[in-house]
Write a protein that holds these residues in place. Structure first.
Motif, PDB file in Angstrom:
ATOM      1  N   HIS A 173      29.967 -34.581  -1.515  1.00 45.43           N
ATOM      2  CA  HIS A 173      29.100 -33.339  -1.640  1.00 45.43           C
ATOM      3  C   HIS A 173      29.630 -31.931  -2.194  1.00 45.43           C
ATOM      4  CE1 HIS A 173      27.785 -34.513   1.969  1.00 45.43           C
ATOM      5  NE2 HIS A 173      26.806 -33.757   2.666  1.00 45.43           N
ATOM      6  N   VAL A 230      26.007 -40.113  -1.565  1.00 45.50           N
ATOM      7  CA  VAL A 230      26.526 -39.889  -0.379  1.00 45.50           C
ATOM      8  C   VAL A 230      26.330 -38.228  -0.332  1.00 45.50           C
ATOM      9  CG1 VAL A 230      29.344 -39.730   0.879  1.00 45.50           C
ATOM     10  CG2 VAL A 230      28.219 -42.125  -0.310  1.00 45.50           C
ATOM     11  N   MET A 279      26.609 -39.572   4.017  1.00 42.53           N
ATOM     12  CA  MET A 279      27.632 -39.422   4.355  1.00 42.53           C
ATOM     13  C   MET A 279      27.744 -41.113   4.361  1.00 42.53           C
ATOM     14  SD  MET A 279      28.627 -38.944   8.649  1.00 42.53           S
ATOM     15  CE  MET A 279      27.996 -37.341   7.818  1.00 42.53           C
ATOM     16  N   HIS A 280      29.171 -41.241   4.030  1.00 37.63           N
ATOM     17  CA  HIS A 280      29.360 -42.818   3.812  1.00 37.63           C
ATOM     18  C   HIS A 280      30.675 -42.618   5.760  1.00 37.63           C
ATOM     19  CE1 HIS A 280      32.054 -45.693   3.387  1.00 37.63           C
ATOM     20  NE2 HIS A 280      31.509 -46.283   1.934  1.00 37.63           N
ATOM     21  N   THR A 335      33.259 -38.860   0.971  1.00 38.70           N
ATOM     22  CA  THR A 335      32.306 -38.185   2.090  1.00 38.70           C
ATOM     23  C   THR A 335      32.522 -36.425   0.803  1.00 38.70           C
ATOM     24  OG1 THR A 335      31.394 -39.492   3.175  1.00 38.70           O
ATOM     25  CG2 THR A 335      30.612 -37.239   3.346  1.00 38.70           C
TER      26      THR A 335
END
Length: 185
Positions: free
Chosen positions: A86, A70, A74-75, A82
Motif C-alpha cells: 500500500h 495487494v 490485502m493479503h 500488505t
C-alpha cells in the motif's frame, strides 16, 4: 556504470518483492517488517533519488514502480507485505502528482498472480484456483507494455485489483466487511 556505457536513463522500472512466510493473521516482529519496508518502499525511494534529477533536468523521463494487486486489496496472512505494498502505491501516487507537471511520466504496476518462482514457492496444490488464474510472465509483459504506451498511471492486470478498488471507492465499509468475510470463511 550503465550511465557511462549507455547515457542517461530514460525509463526506470523498479521491481522488487518478497512475501515472506505466512503469518496466520499475526503481526510478528521478526525483522520481516523492516525488510518489507526497505524492499517494498525504500528501494523505490532510493532509485528515484538516483535517476530523477537527470530526468528533471531534461524535462522528460518515465518512472515505473511495481507494487502488487495487494496494494488495492490485502493479503490475509501477510500484514507486512500488505502494508508496505500500500505504501509503495502511495509513493507512486505522490510522484505522479508532483512530477507530471515537470514532464516526468509515472506509472504504478499492480500485478495480480503471475506464474513466477515467487508464486510457485508458496506451495499451492497443482489444482489450486490461483494457479489457474495466474498469468504467464509473457502475458503480463504484453499488458504492461500496452499500458506504458498509453502512459496509464495505474496498471492493473487482474480483476481482483479493479474489483477491490471499485468496491473500496463505492463503499469502504462494505469492502472491509467483504475482506473480513472472505478471510474468515
Amino acid at each position: 556504470m550503465a550511465r557511462r556505457t549507455y547515457g542517461e536513463i530514460d525509463v526506470w522500472f523498479s521491481n522488487a518483492g518478497y512475501t515472506g512466510p505466512h503469518q496466520g493473521g499475526e503481526i510478528s516482529d521478526d525483522g520481516l517488517w523492516d525488510l518489507s519496508w526497505r524492499l517494498h518502499v525504500m528501494s523505490h525511494v532510493y532509485a528515484v533519488r538516483e535517476v530523477l534529477p537527470a530526468m528533471l533536468e531534461r524535462g522528460d523521463g518515465y518512472l515505473i514502480q511495481t507494487a502488487s494487486v495487494v496494494a488495492l486489496a490485502m493479503h490475509p496472512d501477510k500484514a507486512a507485505y500488505t502494508v508496505t505494498k500500500h505504501a509503495a502505491l502511495a509513493f507512486s501516487e505522490w510522484l505522479a502528482a508532483m512530477q507530471r507537471p515537470k514532464g516526468i511520466k509515472v506509472s504504478c504496476f499492480c500485478p495480480g498472480p503471475m506464474l513466477t518462482p515467487m508464486l510457485l514457492s508458496e506451495g499451492f496444490a497443482p489444482d489450486h484456483p490461483i494457479l489457474h488464474s495466474a498469468a504467464t510472465p509473457e502475458q503480463v509483459a504484453d499488458r504492461l507494455v500496452g499500458a506504458i504506451d498509453a502512459e496509464r498511471f495505474l496498471i492493473v492486470d487482474s480483476s481482483v485489483g479493479t474489483d477491490s478498488l471499485s468496491t473500496k471507492a463505492a463503499d469502504y465499509e462494505q469492502w472491509i466487511e467483504g475482506m473480513s468475510s472472505a478471510i474468515n470463511s
